[in-house]
Design a protein around this motif. Structure first.
Motif, short mmCIF file in Angstrom:
data_model
loop_
_atom_site.label_atom_id
_atom_site.label_comp_id
_atom_site.label_asym_id
_atom_site.label_seq_id
_atom_site.Cartn_x
_atom_site.Cartn_y
_atom_site.Cartn_z
N LYS A 34 4.16 -1.08 16.87
CA LYS A 34 4.19 -2.46 16.38
C LYS A 34 2.81 -3.10 16.32
CE LYS A 34 8.91 -3.58 17.52
NZ LYS A 34 9.57 -2.55 18.26
N LEU A 35 1.92 -2.74 17.26
CA LEU A 35 0.65 -3.45 17.39
C LEU A 35 -0.59 -2.58 17.29
CD1 LEU A 35 1.59 -5.64 20.51
CD2 LEU A 35 1.71 -6.29 18.10
N GLY A 36 -0.42 -1.28 17.26
CA GLY A 36 -1.56 -0.37 17.38
C GLY A 36 -2.39 -0.18 16.14
N GLY A 37 -1.90 -0.60 15.00
CA GLY A 37 -2.68 -0.45 13.77
C GLY A 37 -2.68 0.98 13.24
N THR A 38 -3.70 1.28 12.46
CA THR A 38 -3.84 2.55 11.77
C THR A 38 -3.91 3.72 12.75
OG1 THR A 38 -5.17 1.33 10.17
CG2 THR A 38 -5.22 3.73 10.01
N ASP A 39 -3.08 4.74 12.53
CA ASP A 39 -3.10 5.98 13.33
C ASP A 39 -2.98 5.74 14.83
OD1 ASP A 39 -3.37 7.57 11.06
OD2 ASP A 39 -5.55 7.31 11.06
N ALA A 40 -2.27 4.71 15.25
CA ALA A 40 -2.10 4.44 16.67
C ALA A 40 -1.25 5.53 17.31
CB ALA A 40 -1.42 3.08 16.86
N SER A 41 -1.62 5.92 18.54
CA SER A 41 -0.82 6.94 19.22
C SER A 41 -1.12 6.96 20.72
CB SER A 41 -1.06 8.32 18.62
OG SER A 41 -2.41 8.68 18.74
N LEU A 42 -0.14 7.46 21.46
CA LEU A 42 -0.29 7.73 22.89
C LEU A 42 -0.83 9.15 22.97
CD1 LEU A 42 0.14 7.11 25.91
CD2 LEU A 42 2.52 7.86 25.62
N LEU A 43 -2.08 9.30 23.38
CA LEU A 43 -2.75 10.60 23.37
C LEU A 43 -2.53 11.38 24.66
CD1 LEU A 43 -6.12 9.37 21.85
CD2 LEU A 43 -4.22 10.49 20.64
#
Length: 169
Positions: A34-43
């Motif tokens: 919802k808030l992470g923007g472009t290519d957001a991910s839990l790495l």
């Protein structure tokens, strides 16, 4: 010269309830979507007793950046963020955060304190700094990044409260 960041938020949820959400992989993925923007991910996400370490990627579309910063970055702003959380001595939680922008010399560092509020609920306090070591445009990049971080922290805490309202009721 580094630019300071300060943010504070309160919620009706206890520090333990807020912390449990902040380190929950399901919550983190939902928040990033919802808030992470472009290519957001839990790495990365690791738990060792009460210690939790996580690594996230956030993106800010170049269209939302000032032209001077767009020209320098030549694309979207990507921020990789690492958080480490552990119990503190007063029953609350301490978090350490570091972040960087790949290809940009500098750092984002901060500390977070999550504690129960005397009147109920909890208080989240964050203090940190953004430093970018680029002649002529470093200060502008620091200004943009620090502003984006404060906006993101506000939105994240609003999301956390809404998520807890939905999942803890």
């Amino acid at each position: 010269m580094a630019r300071r960041i300060e943010h504070q938020a309160t919620t009706r949820w206890t520090a333990d309830q807020v912390h449990a959400a902040l380190v929950d992989p399901t919550y983190l993925r939902d928040r990033l979507s919802k808030l992470g923007g472009t290519d957001a991910s839990l790495l990365d996400h690791q738990v060792n007793g009460e210690k939790v370490s996580l690594r996230l990627r956030h993106g800010v579309p170049s269209s939302e950046l000032p032209s001077a910063v767009r020209a320098f970055l030549k694309g979207d702003l990507v921020i990789e963020r690492t958080e480490e959380w552990d119990r503190n001595g007063d029953g609350g939680w301490l978090g350490r955060v570091q972040a960087g922008i790949p290809g940009v010399p500098g750092h984002i560092r901060g500390a977070m304190r999550l504690s129960d509020a005397p009147a109920g609920g909890s208080l989240m306090e964050m203090r940190g700094e953004v430093a970018v070591s680029i002649p002529f445009v470093g200060g502008k990049v620091e200004e943009v990044v620090s502003g984006q971080i404060v906006k993101l922290l506000t939105k994240e805490f609003e999301h956390t409260t809404a998520w807890l309202d939905e999942h803890q009721s």
